[in-house]
Design an enzyme around this catalytic site. Structure first.
Site, mmCIF file in Angstrom:
data_model
loop_
_atom_site.group_PDB
_atom_site.id
_atom_site.type_symbol
_atom_site.label_atom_id
_atom_site.label_comp_id
_atom_site.label_asym_id
_atom_site.label_seq_id
_atom_site.Cartn_x
_atom_site.Cartn_y
_atom_site.Cartn_z
ATOM 1 N N ASP A 45 0.808 -1.221 0.000
ATOM 2 C CA ASP A 45 0.000 0.000 0.000
ATOM 3 C C ASP A 45 0.843 1.273 0.000
ATOM 4 O O ASP A 45 0.465 2.296 0.575
ATOM 5 C CB ASP A 45 -0.965 0.016 1.209
ATOM 6 C CG ASP A 45 -1.821 -1.227 1.261
ATOM 7 O OD1 ASP A 45 -2.204 -1.699 0.172
ATOM 8 O OD2 ASP A 45 -2.104 -1.717 2.362
ATOM 9 N N GLY A 50 -4.576 -4.286 -3.704
ATOM 10 C CA GLY A 50 -5.574 -3.248 -3.950
ATOM 11 C C GLY A 50 -4.821 -2.000 -4.350
ATOM 12 O O GLY A 50 -4.150 -1.389 -3.532
ATOM 13 N N HIS A 51 -4.848 -1.682 -5.635
ATOM 14 C CA HIS A 51 -4.072 -0.548 -6.153
ATOM 15 C C HIS A 51 -5.026 0.580 -6.532
ATOM 16 O O HIS A 51 -5.882 0.410 -7.399
ATOM 17 C CB HIS A 51 -3.228 -0.984 -7.361
ATOM 18 C CG HIS A 51 -2.176 -1.992 -6.988
ATOM 19 N ND1 HIS A 51 -1.322 -2.559 -7.893
ATOM 20 C CD2 HIS A 51 -1.842 -2.522 -5.783
ATOM 21 C CE1 HIS A 51 -0.508 -3.398 -7.255
ATOM 22 N NE2 HIS A 51 -0.812 -3.391 -5.975
ATOM 23 N N THR A 52 -4.842 1.727 -5.894
ATOM 24 C CA THR A 52 -5.747 2.852 -6.127
ATOM 25 C C THR A 52 -5.157 3.802 -7.147
ATOM 26 O O THR A 52 -3.989 4.188 -7.045
ATOM 27 C CB THR A 52 -5.972 3.628 -4.817
ATOM 28 O OG1 THR A 52 -6.235 2.681 -3.782
ATOM 29 C CG2 THR A 52 -7.118 4.615 -4.930
#
Ligand code: GDP
Ligand code: IMO
Ligand code: MG
Length: 435
Positions: free
Chosen positions: A16, A43-45
């Site tokens: 993250d 989870g790549h934003t």
């Protein structure tokens, strides 16, 4: 970083770090974007204008129209999640067609892997008399799917979804074994039905078939054509199965060392390695974290940095920057430059601490990282204290406009790591970047 060359993006902490944002930025300079490890635990934003995208399996480069995105053989693919992600992107006007390829050799995460992951975690958290031994996984079935890959006979690969008969005959054996295992782990479920599972997963195969190819040849072909590749690391170096804080790690080689096995491209194809680090530290799940701040400082970082998991929504554990850990990761990954992310979160602290060494139980100090969870848990951080800055910096776009103390902080990081900082990020948007 030189244009015309391939680049790896890799997290230098416990995940993250903001890899999604940098992959999105650097996609503009590359033709092909490849995931080589992990699965939907990532989870790549990416924030584009006012739109926020959370990508789990599909490379973050998908938001650009003319780029080829590849899910390599080293990834474990949950087809249900992949189809959901494709549909969500299409609903939002993003093209997902010929621009997405999935390796026929990538292993499939099956529902029983997710059940196994959750059941094992439950069991470990209640380990009789030994306290909580759970890893704090994302429960996405990652460990059990990679375990099947290593077990071999019971594993299912994306290519198998295209052959219903072979899939059924495999599932007949696998289901009975998995059923016995789940029962032993205390899961009270009806027997797994191989026919229903084969039907369901063959249907996913039909749906995904335009994307499923031999990505190894595809990658070599596009390389020969002179196209450039961006490797998108998932998870991070300190979660690497071989080099992380074992056993509190994930189940793949998520350092840059995983690129070659996870794509089929040999070492000479990676020229730039951009190590992504936060200006502080976070960790989700269990495991040692020497510079963790359990009190008001950790809480303040969590709230300012919105440190809640992209995949599970869990609050992230927060603490000061641990340069011993980052320097170790940079060494393992062959890092050639650093992107320092979320610097804006540190505005307003009078003082900022950096962990520059560990004090060990025998009274000695170590500037070497200790990739062994039991030993690292006993290491105490030795901090250096620097002056903070009061100014908000989320609209700064050039290094000269950063406060002096922020520049001094970055200089110290660069000096310690003996690496240049090529990118500083001061907010989630593309524009909030100092190059
Ligand atoms: P990844 O898994 O490494 O891609 O990172 P995540 O997307 O899980 O978490 C990073 C979070 O920080 C996301 O919510 C990003 O939108 C956000 N972010 C990225 N860069 C910055 C930054 O410089 N400042 C702030 N405040 N947020 C950032
Ligand atoms: P990105 O790509 C943060 C952590 C989990 C857990 C451990 C094992 O978004 O940076 P797993 O489900 O992989 O078996 O969990 O690894 N973990 C991550 N933490 N970011 C990630 O990915 C992670 N991927 C796995 O929290 O502690
Ligand atoms: Mg993430």
């Amino acid at each position: 970083m030189n244009t015309g060359q391939n680049t790896a993006i890799v997290g230098l902490q416990w995940g993250d770090e903001g890899k999604g944002k940098i992959v999105d930025l650097l996609t503009a300079k590359h033709d092909v974007i490849v995931r080589y490890n992990g699965g939907a635990n990532a989870g790549h934003t990416v924030v584009v204008d006012d739109q926020k995208y959370a990508l789990h399996l599909i490379p973050s480069g998908i938001l650009y129209e003319d780029k080829l995105c590849i899910i390599g053989n080293g990834v474990v693919v949950d087809p249900i999640q992949l189809i959901k992600e494709i549909d969500t992107l299409r609903d939002r006007g993003i093209e997902v067609g010929d621009n997405l390829k999935v390796s026929n050799r990538a292993h499939v995460v099956m529902p029983y892997h997710k059940e196994h992951d959750a059941a094992l975690e439950r069991k470990l958290s209640q380990a009789a008399g030994n306290g909580d031994q759970s890893i704090g996984t994302t429960k996405r079935g990652i460990g059990p799917a990679y375990a099947d890959k290593v077990h071999r006979a019971t594993a299912i690969r994306m290519g198998d979804l295209l052959d219903p008969d072979a899939l059924l005959s495999k599932l007949k054996v696998t289901c009975s074994i998995r059923c016995a295992e789940l029962t032993a782990l205390g899961v009270d479920t009806p027997p797994l039905d191989p026919i229903a599972l084969a039907d369901e997963f063959s249907a996913y195969g039909r749906r995904l078939s335009p994307h499923i190819i031999d990505t190894v040849y595809e990658l070599h072909d596009v390389t020969k054509e002179g196209k450039t590749t961006l490797f998108e690391g998932a998870n991070a170096c300190l979660l690497d199965i071989d080099h992380g804080t074992y056993p509190y790690v994930t189940s793949s080689n998520c350092s840059s060392l995983g690129i070659h096995a996870g794509t089929g491209l040999p070492g000479r194809h990676v020229q730039n390695v951009v190590g992504i680090m936060k200006a502080y530290s976070t960790r989700v799940g269990a495991g040692p974290f020497p510079s963790e701040e359990l009190g008001e400082i950790g809480e303040r970082i969590r709230e300012r940095g919105n440190e809640y998991g992209t995949t599970t929504g869990r609050p992230r554990r927060c603490g000061w920057l641990d340069l011993v850990a980052v320097k170790y990761s940079a060494m393992i990954c062959g890092t050639t430059s650093i992107a320092c992310m979320l610097l804006d979160v540190l505005s307003g602290f009078d003082e900022i601490k950096i962990c520059i060494a560990y004090e060990l139980p025998d009274g000695t100090t170590s500037t070497r990282f200790i990739p062994d969870a039991r030993k690292l848990a006993k290491a105490k951080p030795i901090f250096e204290t620097m002056n903070g800055w009061a100014e908000e910096i989320d609209d700064v776009t050039s290094p000269e406009n950063l406060p002096d103390n922020a520049r001094a902080y970055l200089d110290r990081i660069s000096e310690y790591l003996e690496l240049p900082i090529s990118i500083v990020s001061v907010g989630p948007k593309r524009s909030q970047t100092v190059i």
